[in-house]
Design a protein around this motif. Structure first.
Motif, PDB file in Angstrom:
ATOM      1  N   TYR B  71      66.141  38.682 -84.254  1.00 30.63           N
ATOM      2  CA  TYR B  71      67.365  39.379 -83.835  1.00 30.63           C
ATOM      3  C   TYR B  71      68.544  38.420 -83.666  1.00 30.63           C
ATOM      4  CZ  TYR B  71      65.696  44.112 -83.583  1.00 30.63           C
ATOM      5  OH  TYR B  71      65.243  45.350 -83.933  1.00 30.63           O
ATOM      6  N   SER B  72      68.274  37.136 -83.389  1.00 26.31           N
ATOM      7  CA  SER B  72      69.408  36.213 -83.264  1.00 26.31           C
ATOM      8  C   SER B  72      70.124  36.068 -84.605  1.00 26.31           C
ATOM      9  CB  SER B  72      68.942  34.864 -82.730  1.00 26.31           C
ATOM     10  OG  SER B  72      68.148  34.221 -83.696  1.00 26.31           O
ATOM     11  N   LEU B  80      78.837  38.292 -83.427  1.00 27.55           N
ATOM     12  CA  LEU B  80      79.491  37.130 -82.846  1.00 27.55           C
ATOM     13  C   LEU B  80      80.194  36.262 -83.890  1.00 27.55           C
ATOM     14  CD1 LEU B  80      76.510  36.165 -80.507  1.00 27.55           C
ATOM     15  CD2 LEU B  80      78.525  37.487 -79.884  1.00 27.55           C
ATOM     16  N   GLY B  81      80.082  36.642 -85.161  1.00 28.84           N
ATOM     17  CA  GLY B  81      80.755  35.895 -86.208  1.00 28.84           C
ATOM     18  C   GLY B  81      80.197  34.497 -86.434  1.00 28.84           C
ATOM     19  N   LEU B  82      78.922  34.282 -86.056  1.00 26.04           N
ATOM     20  CA  LEU B  82      78.326  32.962 -86.252  1.00 26.04           C
ATOM     21  C   LEU B  82      77.676  32.871 -87.633  1.00 26.04           C
ATOM     22  CD1 LEU B  82      76.544  32.738 -82.802  1.00 26.04           C
ATOM     23  CD2 LEU B  82      78.464  31.326 -83.528  1.00 26.04           C
ATOM     24  N   PRO B  83      77.612  31.663 -88.211  1.00 31.47           N
ATOM     25  CA  PRO B  83      76.854  31.524 -89.464  1.00 31.47           C
ATOM     26  C   PRO B  83      75.355  31.719 -89.206  1.00 31.47           C
ATOM     27  CG  PRO B  83      77.928  29.445 -88.851  1.00 31.47           C
ATOM     28  CD  PRO B  83      78.267  30.435 -87.792  1.00 31.47           C
ATOM     29  N   ALA B 145      72.610  39.700 -92.276  1.00 35.75           N
ATOM     30  CA  ALA B 145      73.423  39.066 -93.322  1.00 35.75           C
ATOM     31  C   ALA B 145      72.586  38.056 -94.099  1.00 35.75           C
ATOM     32  CB  ALA B 145      74.616  38.362 -92.677  1.00 35.75           C
ATOM     33  N   LYS B 146      72.900  37.911 -95.385  1.00 31.75           N
ATOM     34  CA  LYS B 146      72.179  36.929 -96.212  1.00 31.75           C
ATOM     35  C   LYS B 146      72.515  35.519 -95.761  1.00 31.75           C
ATOM     36  CE  LYS B 146      70.221  39.273 -99.798  1.00 31.75           C
ATOM     37  NZ  LYS B 146      68.981  39.795 -99.334  1.00 31.75           N
TER      38      LYS B 146
END
Lengths: 393, 313, 290
Positions: B71-72, B80-83, B145-146
């Motif tokens: 889930y992270s 959170l817009g993190l990579p 997201a990929k």
């Protein structure tokens, strides 16, 4: 060491068994000149009451289609895998269907969870996927290769609220299952309630495996001013809710179930407590009570008789969804006169006026479901059977 | 052969060769998917084996950490817009920290009490994931997201095969080298006798906690990998059934054997795929095979096999 | 007050079933140190066999008797074919064997029966009984009475009969029991058979309330195991207390706190209790011998 020798032989036999199993997945048989249709269903596990009739329906009707010569001159080969309700397993089987079995199209995906996990596989491989799952998110937003046959949970909410509005009820309680179906429908109902001037004053939930809902219902009972109770949920949960509802003497307040209980086994499980319960459902459940002029009558009566004679269990709308999916696909293949995935996809999207067990389906590039609210009938359970409610009541 | 099983350079080299050669024998990319699943599951079960096989502590809630990792990588990029890769690292840190915090009280418990406490912890995490649908998408899960590394989008079955294989090699290498560290040697002492370990001055509680954290981080990374590979997560990944599956992999392969964890994972991932030929008898066969395997190979597949080979000489 | 009574009775009924499952865990654990994760499948067998036998026209009491016999036979087979041959394996290996047995039994049940939910009629009618403003299903009293009877019989058996004392002796020390001439293998088989019977009885009593299907066992095993641990593994009284407490926690939690976190509430309580009392409520304190 005689013991070890004996063990050696046992171990050798065991290893042999494993290697045979290994071979079994290495060499799938290829039948010549057939159209392969794949299906991943939750035949076992918590959603087996969906997957079981779906599998029976698909097998039954594929045999029937093949008996009269198949589609576009070719026989259909049906490949079914059981995901046990596990989305990760479903994802693997989806890859297997696409990469290994090389199916032309897929009819399956019993639950929204498994469907959503499989969608990327079919979108990427450009293989049409007709889902049998309920939630609206399967076809909203529209994806190129994904279609579905069951009515959405949003439509079920709207149908129920329409009826509530008619009866001038404005304050309701909801008691929802915490499985995917219940959660999704609860969210949709809360979203559209305002459009019908309806206020949800009590909002309780129960786990999919819970065996007693009197605690939640007692809370609802003690909330003042509630005019009706809506129960978004499927499986055995709603049957227990209905029984507890009667046990607590709440029957004077109308109870609405969802389309998730639309099989005769709900009435059997809930017993006399089910009397007076209303729910939105497909015409399939009341086939024999439809007027002869109803366009769906012939098809739903046929399907009910065929299914019940073969499966030896009462028909459910879940099997009906699989029937609709299979025939929308087969019709598209006939029109395309091919099993080419791209052509079949285009033809599925052009489905127009298809009469199925769930309603009359007309799809478009912006609508991959093709049903409207009229596909739902508002039913009431009376004397242990489904009845159509009187218009305006 | 037995020597081979005890030499960590040989094990890693053999594993590397297997990972490198296997794809050339595959008729379709479906097999790549199954093999990648084996590598990812093996990664998680190697970590759990450090806890179960080496520290001798059972965990029936380990899928919780797997779920947190999964889930992270779903929530990080989406909310959170993190990579993705940063989310993987954060997930591993969160899992490690959580293991550290709950590990202290939980690991004081023994045997079956430890089992029920870890089970309870797992149920709680799965419940939170299922319920907090604003973040997690609820019981139906959410898309992931990929993974993009240096502008290179990892999406193909091949890419994932190599990536998961590389992670497994790394994970196996670290776990094998653990034996040579003070922690590893202390774990060995703990496994033989907790009382004796305590008597010679080993900080038993701290040691168990370290093993618990290591196992949690392994599971979390495996969860992240699976989530990105699938492009989708759902609460089943954190559920009780998955915890049981992970424990079964470790025990079936062989407690304390790193190679065993890989074999156990391979068996439990491939078996359901192979058993589809039995159709409705599938679950019957699965249960039967698990019973037979455990009755006749009670120490697990790999320790039994090496014993057999040793005695055949 | 009537609201509290309503919740209390619901919790007690659910808890009584957990208690019976926990009792089954305890019986097997005492005789053989095995934690049997297939315990829930006995509950399933009790319910499903009764449903199918009575659907075939067999009167309910006879059908129930058949169901108990089937469960006992399965319990004995489980012991002889899977547990006894694995004697000496580590505790976790044996747990995996019982998990395998649980998968196998579920797989067999889905073929032998079907995958639908089923019910039994309530033993004495569907009309609820009014107790001080709370309406209770009549079946609840059957469940509570049945549980009390089962506990009483087990108690008398263990404390007053020679065979029962042999079971207790085996649980105290298998070696010592063997030295005084007790056939511990028979005792263990007896424990598996008895535990299966208790599970099946629970399944029969509760099916009119909770419904049953081929896969109800997993949840039952989970809750029963939790109840047994809560009370203190190996203590029959603890199993009963743990079961009732777990049922009450769940129902009162759902009624007064939050129905969404109902299961969570129960498990948080279990964790808190275990942190405070690492041997469960009524467990014995063990000392490591070196």
């Amino acid at each position: 060491m005689p013991d070890l020798n004996q063990f050696n032989r046992r171990a050798a036999r065991c290893l042999l068994g494993f290697s045979i199993l290994g071979l079994a997945i290495c060499g799938p048989a290829y039948a010549a000149e057939t159209i392969k249709i794949g299906s991943v269903l939750s035949v076992t596990g918590p959603a087996s009451f969906l997957g079981d009739p779906e599998e029976k329906t698909l097998k039954l009707y594929v045999d029937k289609i093949n008996a009269v010569g198949g589609v576009a001159g070719k026989k259909i080969e049906l490949v079914v895998y059981d995901d046990g309700g596990d989305a990760n397993k479903a994802r693997t089987f989806a890859t297997r269907l696409v990469e290994d079995d090389k199916v032309s199209a897929m009819v399956g995906g019993s639950t929204t969870g498994t469907t959503m996990a499989m969608i990327p596989v079919f979108e990427e491989a450009k293989v049409p996927f007709i889902s049998l799952a309920g939630a609206i998110e399967v076809v909203d937003p529209v994806r190129q290769y994904v279609f579905k046959t069951p009515h959405t949970d949003k439509m079920a909410c709207e149908k129920i609220f329409e009826n509530l509005k008619l009866r001038t009820f404005t304050k309701i309680a909801m008691i929802s299952g915490t499985d995917g179906f219940g959660t999704s429908m609860r969210a949709q109902c809360l979203k559209v309630a305002g459009n019908y001037g309806i206020q949800v004053v009590a909002d309780e939930t129960y786990g999919p495996r819970d065996t007693d809902m009197t605690a939640q219902l007692t809370k609802i009972k003690n909330t003042a001013g509630i005019q009706a109770v809506v129960n978004p949920g499927f499986g055995q949960g709603p049957a227990i809710v209905t029984r507890n509802y009667a046990q607590l003497g709440m029957s004077a307040t109308p109870l609405y179930e969802s389309h998730g209980v639309a099989s005769k086994s709900f009435i059997e499980l809930a017993g006399s407590a089910a009397d007076g319960v209303r729910l939105p459902a497909a015409a399939l459940l009341v086939g024999d009570k439809l007027p002869d002029t109803d366009p769906q009558k012939k098809i739903v009566v046929d399907y009910k008789q065929t299914y019940e004679a073969s499966a030896k269990q009462p028909v459910s709308t879940f099997g009906g969804h699989a029937y609709d999916g299979l025939f929308i696909l087969v019709d598209a293949m006939k029109r395309a006169n091919s099993a080419d995935s791209g052509k079949v996809r285009d033809e599925i999207e052009k489905t127009k006026g298809f009469v199925g067990t769930g309603g009359i389906v007309t799809m478009s590039p912006t609508d991959h479901l093709g049903l409207d609210l009229s596909a739902f009938r508002m039913l009431e359970i009376k004397g242990g059977d489904w009845t159509l409610i009187q218009p305006g009541s | 052969m037995t020597a081979l099983l005890n030499n960590r350079y040989a094990i890693v080299a053999a594993l590397a060769v297997v990972i490198a050669i296997l794809p050339f024998t595959f008729p379709s990319s479906y097999y790549l998917r199954v093999a990648s699943l084996v590598w990812v599951s093996a990664f998680a079960s190697i970590g759990l084996n450090v806890l179960m096989g080496k520290a001798g502590q059972v965990s029936l809630g380990h899928a919780a950490f797997f779920g947190i990792g999964a889930y992270s990588t779903a929530i990080g990029p989406a909310h959170l817009g993190l990579p993705s890769w940063a989310s993987l690292v954060i997930g591993a840190c969160v899992s490690g920290l959580l293991a550290y915090l709950v590990g202290r009280p939980i690991l004081r418990l023994k045997g079956h009490y430890l089992a029920i406490a870890t089970l309870g912890f797992g149920v709680l995490v799965a419940l939170v994931i299922t319920t907090e649908s604003r973040w997690t998408g609820g019981p139906d899960g959410m898309p992931v997201a990929k993974l993009t590394v240096f502008g290179w989008r990892i999406g193909t079955a091949y890419a994932w095969y190599w990536l998961s294989g590389a992670f497994l090699l790394l994970g196996a290498w670290i776990a094998l080298n653990l034996d040579d560290t003070p922690t590893g040697r202390a774990l060995l002492a703990l496994h033989d006798s907790e009382v004796a370990a305590r008597v010679v001055g080993i900080d038993v509680a701290g040691l168990k906690l370290r093993a618990f954290v290591i196992a949690a981080v392994y599971a979390s990374i495996a969860g992240s990998l699976l989530a990105m590979m699938n492009g989708f997560v759902n609460p089943d990944l954190a559920g009780f059934q998955h915890s049981v599956e992970l424990v079964t992999m470790v025990v079936l392969g062989g407690l304390g054997s790193i190679v065993g964890s890989i074999v156990g994972a391979a068996v439990l991932v491939v078996l359901p795929q192979a058993l589809t030929v039995f159709q409705e008898y599938e679950n019957l066969m699965l249960g039967f095979i698990i019973i037979v395997a455990m009755v006749f190979m009670r120490d697990g597949i790999v320790p039994m096999a090496s014993k057999l080979i040793a005695s055949a000489r | 007050m009537s609201e509290f009574l309503q919740l209390f009775f619901s919790g007690l009924t659910v808890g009584a079933v957990y208690a019976l499952v926990a009792l089954g865990f305890t019986l097997i654990y005492n005789a053989s140190d095995v934690v049997n994760f297939a315990q829930g499948e006995f509950v399933m067998l009790g319910g499903m066999v009764t449903v199918f036998a009575s659907a075939a026209g067999i009167p309910l009491p006879v059908a129930a008797l058949i169901a108990v016999s089937v469960a006992v036979a399965v319990g004995l087979l489980l012991y002889w074919l899977a547990i006894a041959p694995a004697r000496g394996a580590s505790a976790v290996s044996i747990i995996i064997i019982t998990i395998g047995a649980s998968i196998l039994l579920k797989g067999a049940a889905q073929i032998a029966f079907d995958k639908q939910f089923h019910r039994l009629p309530a033993f004495s009618g569907d009309a609820p009984i009014d107790v001080l403003g709370a309406s209770i299903q009549s079946q609840s009293f059957w469940v509570l009475g049945g549980t009390a009877t089962a506990v009483l019989i087990l108690y008398v058996f263990l404390e007053k009969t020679l065979v029962g004392k042999a079971v207790l002796a085996t649980s105290a020390s298998r070696l010592a029991a063997r030295l005084v001439g007790i056939n511990t293998a028979t005792i263990m088989a007896l424990a598996f058979g008895g535990s299966a019977a208790i599970g099946a009885i629970a399944g029969i009593l509760v099916t009119p309330i909770t419904l049953t299907s081929y896969d109800v066992g997993t949840m039952m095993a989970l809750k029963g195991f939790a109840a047994a641990m809560l009370g203190g593994m190996g203590n029959p009284l603890g199993a009963v207390v743990g079961g009732l407490l777990l049922g009450l926690l769940e129902t009162l939690g759902a009624g007064y706190v939050s129905s969404t976190y109902k299961d969570g509430f129960a498990f948080v309580m279990i964790l808190v209790i275990l942190f405070a009392m690492p041997q469960g409520l009524l467990g014995r304190r063990t000392v490591d011998r070196v």
